[in-house]
Structures are given as structure tokens and as C-alpha cells.
Design an enzyme around this catalytic site. Structure first.
Site, mmCIF file in Angstrom:
data_model
loop_
_atom_site.group_PDB
_atom_site.id
_atom_site.type_symbol
_atom_site.label_atom_id
_atom_site.label_comp_id
_atom_site.label_asym_id
_atom_site.label_seq_id
_atom_site.Cartn_x
_atom_site.Cartn_y
_atom_site.Cartn_z
ATOM 1 C CB THR A 51 -0.920 -0.009 1.251
ATOM 2 O OG1 THR A 51 -1.624 -1.248 1.256
ATOM 3 C CG2 THR A 51 -1.893 1.138 1.241
ATOM 4 N NE ARG A 64 3.073 -11.652 -4.213
ATOM 5 C CZ ARG A 64 3.081 -11.548 -2.873
ATOM 6 N NH1 ARG A 64 2.650 -10.451 -2.285
ATOM 7 N NH2 ARG A 64 3.511 -12.529 -2.115
ATOM 8 C CE LYS A 75 2.869 1.082 12.325
ATOM 9 N NZ LYS A 75 1.674 1.410 11.614
ATOM 10 C CD GLU A 114 7.050 13.829 9.643
ATOM 11 O OE1 GLU A 114 7.882 14.721 9.778
ATOM 12 O OE2 GLU A 114 6.191 13.572 10.508
ATOM 13 C CB VAL A 153 4.768 9.330 14.310
ATOM 14 C CG1 VAL A 153 3.794 9.816 15.369
ATOM 15 C CG2 VAL A 153 5.900 8.546 14.951
ATOM 16 C CB ILE A 211 0.156 14.465 10.907
ATOM 17 C CG1 ILE A 211 -1.326 14.109 10.794
ATOM 18 C CG2 ILE A 211 0.353 15.764 11.670
ATOM 19 C CD1 ILE A 211 -2.010 13.896 12.144
ATOM 20 N N GLY A 249 -8.666 -1.822 5.421
ATOM 21 C CA GLY A 249 -7.200 -1.768 5.324
ATOM 22 C C GLY A 249 -6.536 -0.811 6.295
ATOM 23 C CE LYS A 254 1.215 4.683 14.221
ATOM 24 N NZ LYS A 254 -0.204 4.516 13.907
HETATM 25 N N1 HSE Z 1 -2.869 0.558 11.975
HETATM 26 C C1 HSE Z 1 -2.419 1.919 11.953
HETATM 27 C C2 HSE Z 1 -3.585 2.808 12.341
HETATM 28 C C3 HSE Z 1 -1.909 2.280 10.577
HETATM 29 O O1 HSE Z 1 -4.717 2.333 12.395
HETATM 30 O O2 HSE Z 1 -3.370 3.979 12.614
HETATM 31 C C4 HSE Z 1 -1.049 3.502 10.563
HETATM 32 O O3 HSE Z 1 0.085 3.398 11.370
#
Ligand code: HSE
Length: 435
Positions: free
Chosen positions: A13, A46, A103, A127, A130, A134, A185, A203
Site C-alpha cells: 500500500t 511481486r 514505527k 516521518e 508516526v 501529519i 485496510g 509511535k
Molecule cells: N494501523 C495503523 C492505524 C496504521 O490504524 O493507525 C497507521 O500506522
């Protein structure tokens, strides 16, 4: 413009989002960086149909990208701590700069990674690790560089915030909302990382390390999830003028640093209390600037890519400047930032509390509970008890306390639970004014 060659490792992603943002906004990005930034290599098991890899060297073994002599910057977007750590260490060993969105990797192995990078005079940027899109790391490291950071508090897990929001707005059940977050997702591969606060804790320790100039200390942070929050707590919190948010909180105190992730009642009127759905927000309070708030998408392909690309631009710019001390946020560069850099055990933390208990509807119960709280030095700020329904013998008793040390509150909770008129456990949630 001098070229900077990028090797993206991991084409899921965030990897595909980064690849595509770099292609789409190439003109602006290169102008800002002052370099011709080009993805020359991709390391992925892949291909991803979302990316046109024409003209890019594609390696199935990501380590080959870390060894490729022409690559200047390795962008680690694999996740986890196994292959990702080996890749980052190999890249550093080979003199490459590193950008990562990982993280867990930074929270758990950052101290070691930074030391290796410093020894090799290469940069490590993170960056995107976290709060997704942002730019909170840059805000703390650059925008707030004048300040002693006093505290920070953030909604830094989108999945948890989505669950809390849906429970409050639609009265939906916890499991049902979590399933949807997974389908959309947002959730981690192991969703317990989201709901038990582990992801938020990763984080938080990164933010605290930057804010206070302390080592990354994941193992010392306190973590509590949201799975015990009942719809009744959400409802009573609203009645009292609060919202429940899953917050990561770091605070500098005279006794040490507080590092904690837990559900928290916060006044409904605060902006951060109104950050809903998968959105993230971080409040940072500095001694000069006062409280500042940063808001945006905490996950997703392109929001996260936005931060990854910003780091790539930073690396490209820093290649023109020889200032090795700024390549990693090494703590030795600002010693003495904190008065005491020990992380406080949770029982020494001071906060206010919300308590919910099930009490028999009979004379003297409230006075017994009040006496126990008074003996423990806990002042009652507000109380709710509704008239019981016809034929019902038990009522919910809700209490808001003043700020007390956690150990006193826990002693009181244990005593209250021994009262014959109180059924089951006392549910307590910390309360923060965030003012
Ligand atoms: N699983 C994390 C969340 C994805 O829901 O914020 C981003 O770090």
C-alpha cells in the site's frame, strides 16, 4: 540537477503510493529538493499492478537493492522488524541514507539504527512512522525547536479512533467495527496492535524521544487498550461533558517522564475530542508556543506516501550540507533537555479519574464509597446516579475525581470492590483536561 537515486523496498500500500506520488508530482518534488529524484530500483517479492515499473530495476531480493552501488537512498516500506531491520542495517553499512515508515522498527531498534547511521554519516528519516500524513516529526524537530516541550497527547492510531467513533455515534459493537476497519485496510496485520495500544505506543515513544531528547524506551511505556470500554462509559462520559479517546500521552514532570497509552476522557469542547473516524491528531505543548494541534490522515497509501516523499526531499537537501550531527535525532546532541529522564511507573502518574461501578440501591452505599475515596485523599468532582428502573436493585454509580496519584486511586478501587453493596469490578478511566 544532480540526480538522487532511490530504491523502494516493499511495494504494498505505502510502497505503491510512494512510487506513484513520486512519479505524478516529480516536477514539484525535484524543484523543492534541488535534485533530480528518480526511483531507479524497486525491491519487492511481486510487482504491484498499481505501479508502472518500466525502466526500473526490479529485485526480488530486497538486500540486492541495499547493495546496489548506484542507489543513494533506501526507502524501507516492508514493515515488521525482521527483514526490515536487516535491510536498514545493510543499507547503512553500505553508506546509504534510509527513509522508513516503520514505527515498530524505530521504536524497538531505533537506538541501534541511529548509532550505526551516525557512525557511517548517513541519514535516517521516519516521518511516516508516526501519524501517517501529519508532519509531526518535522514539527517537533524543526517548527518547535525553540521550545522546551512540556507534554504531548495524540490520537495516533486510526483504527482505534474509528472504533471509538463508531461505538459512540452509531452504538455499534466493538467486534463489528474492528472487522470493518480490517476490511478497509486501516488495521495492522495483527489488529491487537491497534486495539491494545501497541501501535500507538510505538509511535508515542518515537515522539517522546524527539520531544524530550531521551532514548527510545518502548519497554518502559504503559499501554492499555480499548477493548474494555463499554457503551455505558461512552454514554456517561458524554453526559459529563467528555469524550473517550485512545490517547498516547508523554509529559515531562519533575519526577520523570510519563509515557502512557490508554483510553482517556477529555473535555468534549477540545478540538482533539472532535477528531473522529480514522483521522489522527497530535497536541504538542511547548513552553514558548503553548499548545499546538496537528491533524490529518494517520494511514492510507498517499497520506503516508506524502510523509515518505517529504523525507526523501529532506535527504536530498541534506546531501548538499555537511552537518553529520543532524543526520539522525541522536540524543547526545542535546543532553540535559530533561531534568529527569527516567520513565515514571504508571502508579506514580497523576491524573483525574472517571469511575463506574454497579451499586445496590440501598441506604449508605454512596457514603461508604465516598469515605473510602476520602481516606485515600481522593476528592469527588462530580457524581451521577440515576433513579433505578422499576424492579431493578442495582444502579450505576459514576464518579469523577480530582487529580490524584494513581497508586492512591488503585488502593481506593480495591477497597470499594470489597464492599458488599458493590457488584463486580470498578471500571476506571483516566481523565485529562489537555488545556
Ligand atoms: N494501523 C495503523 C492505524 C496504521 O490504524 O493507525 C497507521 O500506522
Amino acid at each position: 540537477m544532480k540526480p538522487v537515486n532511490i530504491g523502494i523496498c516493499g511495494l504494498g500500500t505505502v510502497g505503491s503510493g510512494t512510487f506513484n506520488v513520486l512519479q505524478r508530482n516529480c516536477t514539484e518534488i525535484c524543484a523543492r529538493a534541488g535534485h533530480d529524484i528518480r526511483v531507479t530500483h524497486v525491491g519487492a517479492r511481486r510487482d504491484n499492478p498499481a505501479c508502472d515499473l518500466n525502466g526500473v530495476v526490479v529485485e526480488r531480493d530486497v538486500m540486492a537493492v541495499a547493495r546496489a552501488p548506484e542507489v543513494d537512498v533506501i526507502v524501507e516500506l516492508i514493515g515488521g522488524c525482521d527483514i526490515a531491520k536487516d535491510l536498514v542495517m545493510l543499507a547503512i553499512e553500505n553508506g546509504k541514507h534510509v527513509v522508513t515508515a516503520n514505527k515498530a522498527l524505530i521504536a524497538l531498534h531505533g537506538n541501534e539504527i541511529f548509532a550505526a547511521a551516525q557512525a557511517k554519516s548517513v541519514s535516517v528519516h521516519f516521518e511516516a512512522a508516526v501519524a501517517g500524513g501529519i508532519p509531526i516529526i518535522k514539527a517537533i524537530r524543526e517548527g518547535l525547536a525553540a521550545n522546551k516541550i512540556e507534554w504531548l497527547a495524540g490520537i495516533i492510531n486510526g483504527t482505534g479512533n474509528f472504533i471509538m467513533t463508531e461505538m459512540r455515534d452509531k452504538g455499534r459493537a466493538f467486534d463489528d467495527v474492528l472487522k470493518e476497519a480490517q476490511e478497509l485496510g486501516y488495521a495492522e496485520a495483527d489488529p491487537t496492535f491497534d486495539v491494545e495500544g501497541i501501535d500507538a505506543c510505538h509511535k508515542l515513544v518515537i515522539l517522546a524521544s524527539l520531544a524530550f531528547g531521551i532514548p527510545l524506551q518502548f519497554e518502559k511505556a504503559y499501554t492499555e487498550g480499548i477493548s474494555d470500554i463499554a457503551p455505558a462509559d461512552v454514554k456517561y462520559a458524554e453526559e459529563l461533558g467528555y469524550r473517550i479517546k485512545h490517547l498516547g500521552i508523554a509529559r515531562r514532570t519533575d519526577a520523570g517522564i510519563e509515557l502512557r497509552v490508554h483510553p482517556t476522557l477529555i473535555p468534549a469542547k477540545r478540538l482533539i475530542a472532535n477528531v473522529d473516524g480514522v483521522m489522527n491528531a497530535v497536541l504538542v505543548s511547548g513552553d514558548a508556543v503553548g499548545p499546538t494541534l496537528y491533524y490529518g490522515a494517520g494511514a492510507g497509501a498517499e497520506p503516508t506516501a506524502s510523509s515518505v516523499v517529504a523525507d526523501i526531499v529532506d535527504v536530498a537537501r541534506s546531501m548538499d550540507v555537511v552537518n553529520d550531527e543532524q543526520r539522525v535525532p541522536a540524543l547526545a546532541f542535546h543532553p540535559g533537555q530533561v531534568d529527569v529522564d527516567d520513565v515514571l511507573p504508571i502508579d506514580q502518574v497523576h491524573t483525574a479519574y472517571y469511575m463506574r461501578m454497579s451499586a445496590m440501591d440501598e441506604p449508605g452505599v454512596v457514603s461508604k464509597v465516598a469515605q473510602i475515596l476520602s481516606d485515600a485523599g481522593v476528592n469527588i468532582e462530580a457524581m451521577i446516579q440515576k433513579e433505578p428502573a422499576e424492579g431493578v436493585k442495582q444502579v450505576d454509580l459514576i464518579i469523577l475525581t480530582n487529580v490524584v496519584v494513581e497508586s492512591a486511586l488503585q488502593t481506593a478501587v480495591k477497597s470499594i470492590e470489597t464492599l458488599s453493596a458493590i457488584t463486580g469490578t470498578v471500571h476506571s478511566i483516566r481523565v485529562e483536561s489537555l488545556g
